[in-house]
Enzyme design. Structure first.
Site, PDB file in Angstrom:
ATOM      1  N   GLY A 193       0.704  -1.345  -0.050  1.00 17.73           N
ATOM      2  CA  GLY A 193       0.027  -0.083   0.059  1.00 17.73           C
ATOM      3  C   GLY A 193       0.839   1.186  -0.122  1.00 17.73           C
ATOM      4  O   GLY A 193       0.533   2.189   0.725  1.00 17.73           O
ATOM      5  N   ALA A 194       2.063   1.267  -0.781  1.00 12.21           N
ATOM      6  CA  ALA A 194       2.997   2.219  -0.754  1.00 12.21           C
ATOM      7  C   ALA A 194       2.479   3.399  -1.710  1.00 12.21           C
ATOM      8  O   ALA A 194       3.431   4.506  -1.772  1.00 12.21           O
ATOM      9  CB  ALA A 194       4.164   1.694  -0.874  1.00 12.21           C
ATOM     10  N   ASN A 195       1.365   3.448  -2.223  1.00 15.32           N
ATOM     11  CA  ASN A 195       1.172   4.615  -3.402  1.00 15.32           C
ATOM     12  C   ASN A 195       0.598   5.669  -2.760  1.00 15.32           C
ATOM     13  O   ASN A 195       0.226   6.643  -3.273  1.00 15.32           O
ATOM     14  CB  ASN A 195       0.366   4.013  -4.511  1.00 15.32           C
ATOM     15  CG  ASN A 195      -0.895   3.447  -4.114  1.00 15.32           C
ATOM     16  OD1 ASN A 195      -0.936   2.228  -3.536  1.00 15.32           O
ATOM     17  ND2 ASN A 195      -1.866   4.102  -3.960  1.00 15.32           N
ATOM     18  N   SER A 196       0.411   5.690  -1.537  1.00 13.86           N
ATOM     19  CA  SER A 196      -0.479   6.451  -0.741  1.00 13.86           C
ATOM     20  C   SER A 196      -0.023   6.915   0.612  1.00 13.86           C
ATOM     21  O   SER A 196       0.220   5.922   1.314  1.00 13.86           O
ATOM     22  CB  SER A 196      -1.926   6.283  -0.988  1.00 13.86           C
ATOM     23  OG  SER A 196      -2.859   7.073  -0.397  1.00 13.86           O
ATOM     24  N   GLY A 197      -0.610   8.016   1.400  1.00 12.25           N
ATOM     25  CA  GLY A 197      -0.790   8.211   2.650  1.00 12.25           C
ATOM     26  C   GLY A 197       0.656   7.788   3.604  1.00 12.25           C
ATOM     27  O   GLY A 197       1.723   8.084   3.099  1.00 12.25           O
ATOM     28  N   GLY A 257       2.082   4.657   3.963  1.00 13.25           N
ATOM     29  CA  GLY A 257       3.059   3.761   3.058  1.00 13.25           C
ATOM     30  C   GLY A 257       3.833   4.596   2.081  1.00 13.25           C
ATOM     31  O   GLY A 257       5.138   4.127   1.705  1.00 13.25           O
ATOM     32  N   TYR A 304     -13.679  -2.405  11.399  1.00 12.75           N
ATOM     33  CA  TYR A 304     -12.224  -1.908  11.247  1.00 12.75           C
ATOM     34  C   TYR A 304     -11.279  -2.377  12.462  1.00 12.75           C
ATOM     35  O   TYR A 304     -10.226  -2.875  12.242  1.00 12.75           O
ATOM     36  CB  TYR A 304     -12.010  -0.687  11.051  1.00 12.75           C
ATOM     37  CG  TYR A 304     -10.758  -0.100  10.725  1.00 12.75           C
ATOM     38  CD1 TYR A 304     -10.083  -0.142   9.672  1.00 12.75           C
ATOM     39  CD2 TYR A 304     -10.014   0.649  11.803  1.00 12.75           C
ATOM     40  CE1 TYR A 304      -8.719   0.261   9.397  1.00 12.75           C
ATOM     41  CE2 TYR A 304      -8.894   1.370  11.760  1.00 12.75           C
ATOM     42  CZ  TYR A 304      -8.051   0.954  10.479  1.00 12.75           C
ATOM     43  OH  TYR A 304      -6.715   1.487  10.310  1.00 12.75           O
TER      44      TYR A 304
HETATM   45  N1  LIG Z   1      -4.707   7.283   8.751  1.00  9.11           N
HETATM   46  C1  LIG Z   1      -4.951   6.812  10.007  1.00  9.11           C
HETATM   47  O1  LIG Z   1      -5.444   7.807  10.677  1.00  9.11           O
HETATM   48  C2  LIG Z   1      -4.825   5.540  10.429  1.00  9.11           C
HETATM   49  C3  LIG Z   1      -4.874   5.078  11.832  1.00  9.11           C
HETATM   50  C4  LIG Z   1      -4.856   3.782  12.023  1.00  9.11           C
HETATM   51  C5  LIG Z   1      -4.361   2.862  11.310  1.00  9.11           C
HETATM   52  N2  LIG Z   1      -4.090   3.147  10.043  1.00  9.11           N
HETATM   53  C6  LIG Z   1      -3.505   2.341   9.069  1.00  9.11           C
HETATM   54  O2  LIG Z   1      -2.353   2.766   8.571  1.00  9.11           O
HETATM   55  C7  LIG Z   1      -2.182   1.992   7.259  1.00  9.11           C
HETATM   56  C8  LIG Z   1      -2.077   2.956   5.909  1.00  9.11           C
HETATM   57  O3  LIG Z   1      -3.184   3.707   5.940  1.00  9.11           O
HETATM   58  P1  LIG Z   1      -3.275   5.373   5.423  1.00  9.11           P
HETATM   59  O4  LIG Z   1      -3.977   6.041   6.393  1.00  9.11           O
HETATM   60  O5  LIG Z   1      -2.052   5.761   4.862  1.00  9.11           O
HETATM   61  O6  LIG Z   1      -4.324   5.311   4.496  1.00  9.11           O
HETATM   62  P2  LIG Z   1      -4.154   5.539   2.809  1.00  9.11           P
HETATM   63  O7  LIG Z   1      -3.506   6.732   2.492  1.00  9.11           O
HETATM   64  O8  LIG Z   1      -5.648   5.510   2.358  1.00  9.11           O
HETATM   65  O9  LIG Z   1      -3.435   4.209   1.940  1.00  9.11           O
HETATM   66  C9  LIG Z   1      -3.973   2.934   2.309  1.00  9.11           C
HETATM   67  C10 LIG Z   1      -3.192   1.922   1.226  1.00  9.11           C
HETATM   68  O10 LIG Z   1      -3.556   0.651   1.272  1.00  9.11           O
HETATM   69  C11 LIG Z   1      -3.719   0.210  -0.073  1.00  9.11           C
HETATM   70  N3  LIG Z   1      -4.984  -0.830  -0.203  1.00  9.11           N
HETATM   71  C12 LIG Z   1      -6.101  -0.921   0.422  1.00  9.11           C
HETATM   72  N4  LIG Z   1      -6.600  -1.926   0.144  1.00  9.11           N
HETATM   73  C13 LIG Z   1      -5.848  -2.990  -0.581  1.00  9.11           C
HETATM   74  C14 LIG Z   1      -5.495  -3.841  -1.076  1.00  9.11           C
HETATM   75  N5  LIG Z   1      -6.415  -4.619  -1.138  1.00  9.11           N
HETATM   76  N6  LIG Z   1      -4.547  -4.627  -1.698  1.00  9.11           N
HETATM   77  C15 LIG Z   1      -3.422  -3.750  -1.672  1.00  9.11           C
HETATM   78  N7  LIG Z   1      -3.461  -2.389  -1.179  1.00  9.11           N
HETATM   79  C16 LIG Z   1      -4.595  -2.081  -0.607  1.00  9.11           C
HETATM   80  C17 LIG Z   1      -4.330   1.688  -0.738  1.00  9.11           C
HETATM   81  O11 LIG Z   1      -4.232   1.384  -2.145  1.00  9.11           O
HETATM   82  P3  LIG Z   1      -5.277   2.123  -3.187  1.00  9.11           P
HETATM   83  O12 LIG Z   1      -4.499   3.641  -3.147  1.00  9.11           O
HETATM   84  O13 LIG Z   1      -5.113   1.263  -4.495  1.00  9.11           O
HETATM   85  O14 LIG Z   1      -6.564   2.343  -2.527  1.00  9.11           O
HETATM   86  C18 LIG Z   1      -3.440   2.760  -0.238  1.00  9.11           C
HETATM   87  O15 LIG Z   1      -2.136   2.357  -0.962  1.00  9.11           O
HETATM   88  C19 LIG Z   1      -3.444   1.202   6.967  1.00  9.11           C
HETATM   89  O16 LIG Z   1      -3.399  -0.148   7.366  1.00  9.11           O
HETATM   90  C20 LIG Z   1      -4.479   1.830   8.102  1.00  9.11           C
HETATM   91  O17 LIG Z   1      -5.188   0.899   8.461  1.00  9.11           O
HETATM   92  C21 LIG Z   1      -4.294   4.540   9.563  1.00  9.11           C
END
Ligand SMILES: NC(=O)c1ccc[n+]([C@@H]2O[C@H](COP(=O)([O-])OP(=O)(O)OC[C@H]3O[C@@H](n4cnc5c(N)ncnc54)[C@H](OP(=O)(O)O)[C@@H]3O)[C@@H](O)[C@H]2O)c1
Length: 318
Positions: free
Chosen positions: A28-32, A34, A184
């Site tokens: 999931g390294a294309n966004s946020g 990651g 979740y």
């Molecule tokens: N942001 C927060 O406040 C928060 C809080 C607690 C935990 N987290 C955890 O932190 C991690 C990163 O999340 P983020 O906040 O950076 O969100 P994000 O920017 O939305 O990134 C999520 C990443 O996961 C990828 N992804 C989703 N479903 C997938 C699948 N089936 N196969 C492969 N990749 C997939 C997305 O790909 P696409 O771009 O293709 O959708 C995207 O690259 C996640 O595990 C999340 O649960 C985040």
């Protein structure tokens, strides 16, 4: 895009390591978070593999990372965590290329997909965040344990595990009451429980298993989770939410600190929602119940394994 001055300073003061010549895989390294984890790894000198489901987005992320560091090694591999067949193909690809994995970060995650299913028929959120990571991890371990050096294996959980996430096997996929935050939270509690048990199991091997969490970070997933709150983030509340960059620094913390296996690293201010990474306390519920969870998970996976036809279509060897 490059890291902020504050981040560079934090890295200088807290992470005096070079990852030159070491391969770091981030899902999931294309966004946020990651993407920023991948960027930090590149800045520390690592060769980075962006393991993503959408190759177009992943190519764009790679191009962005290469703007400031055109000589860096950044590769893209296809990985959809919501498909056993895709996970099989990904692991086969790593093995066939003989990739010398030094660190692996299971960062990909999903939050709000009511009624949606993985390719194999699981609830999409629990299927992506827990079952997919479980399946990938168990498939990868024989390959990683055969490597001749320590491998850092990190699963990304969530601060929500501290306040929610009861596991109930009568309705594990929460079809009766599918509230997004509860689904979740369950996915992340299961992941944390499994990861803690995995860390125990891997003691004495070359795999160091750890957990990180981003606190509450302003990313597509974070904003989705915050819902109505998201609109207020630009105001006075903003300082209480992390940037994806600050949240991603738990990886740098883990590579440079002597942390016991099975630990949790993440922000430590405002109930662990905000701030630079530190060692966090693991909720007690995560440290027990793994045996039952793993038995349940194995049975579910056995029932939903990819069909021979799906494997054939993806060119996977039996
Ligand atoms: N942001 C927060 O406040 C928060 C809080 C607690 C935990 N987290 C955890 O932190 C991690 C990163 O999340 P983020 O906040 O950076 O969100 P994000 O920017 O939305 O990134 C999520 C990443 O996961 C990828 N992804 C989703 N479903 C997938 C699948 N089936 N196969 C492969 N990749 C997939 C997305 O790909 P696409 O771009 O293709 O959708 C995207 O690259 C996640 O595990 C999340 O649960 C985040």
């Amino acid at each position: 895009m490059s890291l902020s001055e504050k981040t560079e300073k934090w890295l200088k003061e807290n992470c005096g390591v070079s990852l030159k010549g070491k391969t770091v895989v981030v899902t999931g390294a294309n966004s946020g978070v990651g993407f920023k984890t991948a960027e930090t790894a590149v800045c520390l000198g690592a060769d980075v593999i962006l393991a993503c489901r959408n190759e177009k987005k992943a190519d764009a992320a790679r191009d962005e990372l290469l703007i400031d560091r055109p000589d860096a090694s950044v590769k893209v591999m296809k990985l959809d965590m919501a498909s056993f067949a895709s996970i099989d193909a990904f692991v086969d690809g790593l093995e066939e290329s003989g990739t010398d994995v030094w660190a692996f970060v299971n960062n990909a995650g999903a939050f709000h997909h009511p009624g949606e299913k993985t390719e194999d028929g699981f609830d999409l959120v629990i299927g992506t965040n827990y079952i997919g990571v479980y399946y990938l991890t168990e498939k990868l371990m024989p390959y990683l344990t055969a490597l001749s050096h320590e491998v850092l294996y990190v699963n990304t959980v969530s601060v929500v595990t501290k306040i929610a996430g009861k596991v109930d096997y009568d309705d594990f996929f929460m079809t009766k009451n599918p509230r997004s935050l509860a689904v979740y939270a369950r996915s992340k509690v299961c992941l944390a429980r499994y990861t803690y048990a995995l860390a125990e199991r891997m003691k004495g091997s070359n795999i160091r298993v750890e957990m990180n969490h981003p606190g509450v970070a302003v990313t597509p997933l974070g904003l989705n989770a915050l819902g109505a709150w998201a609109t207020r983030i630009s105001g006075a509340a903003r300082p209480f939410f992390n940037s994806p960059e600050k949240s991603s620094l738990s990886f740098a913390y883990l590579v440079s600190h002597d942390v016991k296996p099975g630990s949790l690293v993440g922000p430590h201010i405002a109930f662990d929602c905000y701030g630079y990474p530190k060692l966090n306390r693991l909720p007690r519920k995560v440290k027990t119940g793994a045996d039952e969870l793993i038995r349940f998970t194995e049975k579910e996976i056995e029932a939903f394994k990819p069909t021979k036809q799906a494997k054939k279509e993806l060119g996977i060897n039996e």
